[in-house]
Design an enzyme around this catalytic site. Structure first.
Site, short mmCIF file in Angstrom:
data_model
loop_
_atom_site.label_atom_id
_atom_site.label_comp_id
_atom_site.label_asym_id
_atom_site.label_seq_id
_atom_site.Cartn_x
_atom_site.Cartn_y
_atom_site.Cartn_z
N TYR A 76 0.85 -1.20 0.00
CA TYR A 76 0.00 0.00 0.00
C TYR A 76 0.88 1.25 0.00
CZ TYR A 76 -3.71 3.26 1.22
OH TYR A 76 -4.59 4.31 1.20
N LYS A 136 -34.33 6.42 24.08
CA LYS A 136 -33.10 6.68 24.85
C LYS A 136 -33.07 5.84 26.12
CE LYS A 136 -30.69 10.17 24.04
NZ LYS A 136 -31.09 11.54 23.73
N LYS A 185 -28.33 4.69 18.14
CA LYS A 185 -28.13 6.14 18.17
C LYS A 185 -26.69 6.39 18.59
CE LYS A 185 -30.16 10.48 19.00
NZ LYS A 185 -29.08 11.24 19.58
N CYS A 240 0.73 26.49 36.40
CA CYS A 240 1.45 27.24 37.42
C CYS A 240 2.89 27.40 36.97
CB CYS A 240 1.40 26.48 38.74
SG CYS A 240 2.56 27.11 39.94
N GLU A 285 -22.79 10.31 11.44
CA GLU A 285 -22.09 10.82 12.60
C GLU A 285 -20.60 10.57 12.48
OE1 GLU A 285 -25.50 12.00 13.99
OE2 GLU A 285 -23.96 12.03 15.55
N LYS A 340 -37.25 4.14 12.84
CA LYS A 340 -37.80 4.91 11.71
C LYS A 340 -38.82 4.06 10.96
CE LYS A 340 -33.40 7.13 10.53
NZ LYS A 340 -32.33 7.16 9.53
N LEU A 381 -34.27 14.72 16.46
CA LEU A 381 -35.18 13.59 16.64
C LEU A 381 -35.97 13.79 17.92
CD1 LEU A 381 -32.77 10.60 15.89
CD2 LEU A 381 -34.84 11.14 14.59
#
Ligand code: IVH
Length: 699
Positions: free
Chosen positions: A37, A321, A117, A433, A181, A297, A84
């Site tokens: 590759y 949920k 989800k 600090c 997502e 859905k 949603l």
């Protein structure tokens, strides 16, 4: 090579590289070696340099990240990216269905498409005639940010719709927007955070923040360096094609090379949906990403259209949920914690609360920006959360329960412990600090020195270190070796017996191997792994202290930043004194020793059996004789590496009882597996190990 041949070869290499990247990243089932590759990749780079005008706008070479931007452009979504509606009970799911039944004037049963989800960052990808032309964040749903150059660096986002995953030719729509997502695998997140901690960088709060933060960086090289991935979950606009149903759309995008979340399902009727919802509640914990629910859905796109949407969400989908590992409590105080590197972290002190079965009384607020963003104030009622093994954090404030108007949080300008100025470098969110002699830094440094993975001084806990530093008994780690029983016995809550045990434990730490001592010094950017690299290259601490930057950079895994940090550390007179005093006290690794010319490095105390240089291991399942930490340590001690996830770069997967998906993946990829016994035999430890702690025991 002439123009025509160059152009053809560039196109061919592009297609080959895209195909092999798809097999490697999405299918986890490569056909060629990394070396092959890389060879193709280099050939393409060379050709593009010689013939820049033939470079394709979606060339695989751009995956490493292009030029930094000065700002993101706005991006208007062609159809709004809606949110949603949520359901928190079976009843609410049934209600969702009956509402739809009323609107559609149909009794059902309906077909549903289910997907986990994903707790990630919503983005949209626009493909024109099969080419990725733009990608944007959701933003407010109407307008997002154009983050195309960052999305291009995500290897699981195809830059072209090529049906690598289909048996038959698949028509490419004129326009296709794919929504989904951007997320990080939990294993990648942990590995990345560990590496950040090693380098002295601020760890991320959670995978979602890490993903969102990475996508919103102006320099695409940053995104390229983060382990981002993409799950497709829904369609935006389509022209020149119609898939007819959610499940058919999923099949098509999968064939086009997208990654879809595991656990997709098609159900008929709400009863079946409810069964899936119940079984997924546990199953989701076995996934390598965060899933906080299940999206339900209507599968049929004609029904989706008939149901339509309200302004916030569609009527054809709902997110079930699961109850989160999140509880409400009150902030008693916001304190500042000063770490070993001087990092000053705001921490919320809470009224103790049980979160997922563990009592939580402190939660991190990460940094000044986070406190201000969440607007956490003393006295506020807040939600705290434990996610995976990540430290508890304050999620949000319940503003409706705020009493009056407490003053907003204000970051001090000086160290709460030593009073030195706080400073912050360009582009960093962390204040540090600046006081070299800050007792808080010193305490944290001594604790680190004595910690289990460093010099492993049994019994030297936080409270004792605090007292020793406050009483001026210990000003550097070397002072530990000058303590006598009488002095230690004079500390609070110390009996003669425990004092002499502690002095013995300090004495015993003098024989710790060099890598532990190097790690224990807490040199900025030098974590466990780097310490081991250094310990293999140098015979002793004084030898390392003399090394110059070129010598260090020549070592594997050590770059200019780390090399600079090491040489800087040893240039400081104070640190050189510590080295000398450690040697003077008889800490073996701090003493001058001749180089031994053994291949594969020196043999350290307790090191027998095989060297594991360059070998990568993954652990899965429950081990019987070793703790995971101990197994990890044994591998690292011998020069091996430990990774959180299996890839074809893995050499061995050590499989314990009740192994997870990693064992299955090893089988798929043809990676060798070892039982715990075989692993111990490999190390020459088969007859040992009465001294090994049993599972769950902490050393
Ligand atoms: S479908 C009309 N499926 O959750 C929206 N969304 O809370 C259709 N999300 O903005 C979206 N996982 O970005 C869908 N499996 C999944 C999802 C998912 C996460 C996000 C999505 C949406 C947000 C709404």
């Amino acid at each position: 090579m002439d123009e025509t041949a160059a152009r053809k070869r560039i196109q061919e290499l592009g297609r080959q590289l895209r195909y092999h990247a798809y097999l490697y990243y999405v299918r986890d089932d490569p056909e060629i070696s990394d070396a092959d590759y890389d060879r193709m990749f280099r050939e393409l780079m060379a050709l593009e340099e010689a013939f820049p005008h033939w470079r394709e706008p979606d060339s695989p070479t751009l995956r490493v990240g292009g030029e930094p931007l000065s700002a993101f452009r706005e991006f208007r979504h062609s159809t709004p990216m809606l949110s949603l509606a949520n359901a928190f009970s079976r009843g609410e799911l049934l209600e969702f269905e009956s509402r739809a039944r009323r609107i559609l004037k149909k009794a059902g049963p309906f077909r549903y498409a289910l997907s986990p989800k994903i707790d990630g960052l919503a983005v949209e990808l626009v493909y024109e005639n099969g080419r990725l032309v733009a990608g944007a964040t959701r933003g407010n749903g109407e307008v997002g940010e154009d983050v195309t150059s960052n999305l291009l660096t995500i290897k699981t986002i195809p830059t072209r719709l090529e049906p690598f995953g289909a048996a038959e030719p698949l028509p490419v729509p004129e326009l296709l927007t794919v929504r989904g997502e951007v997320y990080m695998r939990l294993s990648d997140f942990e590995e990345m955070d560990e590496a950040r901690r090693r380098r002295g960088e601020e760890p991320f709060a959670n995978p979602r923040n890490a993903a969102a933060g990475s996508i919103r960086q102006l320099d695409p090289k940053v995104a390229a360096s983060r382990p981002l991935r993409f799950f497709a979950h829904s369609a935006g606009e389509i022209r020149g094609g119609d898939y007819g149903a959610e499940s058919s759309f999923w099949q098509a995008v999968e064939a086009f090379g997208f990654e879809l979340p595991p656990g997709l399902a098609r159900c008929t009727g709400m009863e079946e949906v409810l069964e899936k919802v119940a079984s997924f509640e546990q199953a989701r914990h076995g996934l390598d990403f965060e899933a906080d629910g299940l999206v339900v859905k209507f599968d049929d796109w004609a029904l989706q259209r008939a149901l339509g949407a309200v302004s916030h969400h569609p009527r054809w989908a709902i997110a079930y949920k699961y109850p989160p590992n999140e509880e409400k409590t009150r902030v008693r105080e916001i304190v500042l914690q000063v770490g070993r590197t001087g990092a000053v972290t705001p921490v919320a002190v809470l009224e103790p609360v049980q979160v997922g079965g563990v009592e939580v009384s402190r939660a991190t607020l990460h940094n000044e920006e986070e406190v201000l963003r969440k607007d956490v104030r003393v006295g506020d009622v807040v939600y705290v959360r434990r996610a995976g093994e990540v430290i508890p954090e304050v999620v949000r404030v319940v503003l409706s329960e705020r009493d009056g108007e407490p003053p907003p949080f204000k970051m001090p300008t000086t160290c709460p412990v030593c009073g030195a100025e706080l400073e912050r470098s360009e582009g960093e969110v962390v204040w540090r600090c600046s006081g070299a002699a800050c007792p808080a830094r010193l305490k944290a440094a001594i604790q680190h020195f004595a910690s289990r993975k460093a010099m492993d001084i049994d019994g030297l806990g936080e409270k004792l270190v605090d007292q020793m530093v406050e009483k001026g008994m210990v000003r550097t780690p070397a002072d530990l070796y000058g303590l006598d029983v009488a002095q230690v016995a004079g500390l609070e809550r110390m009996a003669e017996k425990s004092a002499s045990n502690l002095v013995e434990a300090i004495e015993a730490s003098k024989t710790r191997p060099l890598h532990r001592l190097i790690f224990a010094l807490g040199i900025f950017h030098v974590g466990e792994h780097t310490a081991r690299v250094l310990a293999r290259a140098f015979p002793s601490l004084p030898a390392l202290a003399e090394a110059d930057e070129e010598v260090l950079i020549a070592l594997q895994d050590i770059g200019p930043v780390v090399a600079d940090s090491i040489t800087r550390f040893f240039r400081q007179t104070g640190n050189r004194e510590i080295v000398a005093r450690l040697a003077g006290a008889g800490v073996l690794a701090a003493m001058e020793r001749p180089t031994t010319a053994e291949p594969g490095g020196r043999t350290e105390p307790g090191q027998r059996g095989a060297g594991l240089e360059g070998k990568t291991f993954v652990l899965t399942g429950v081990l019987e004789q070793l703790t995971r930490d101990r197994a990890r340590e044994l591998i690292l001690e011998r020069g091996g590496r430990v990774s959180g996830s299996v890839s074809r770069k893995t050499d061995y997967v050590i499989v314990g009882a009740r192994p997870g998906s990693k064992a299955k993946k090893a089988a798929t990829l043809g990676v060798g597996t070892l039982s715990e016994k075989e692993f111990l035999a490999m190390l020459g430890l088969e007859t040992e190990p009465e001294g090994f702690p049993k599972l769950g025991e902490r050393r």
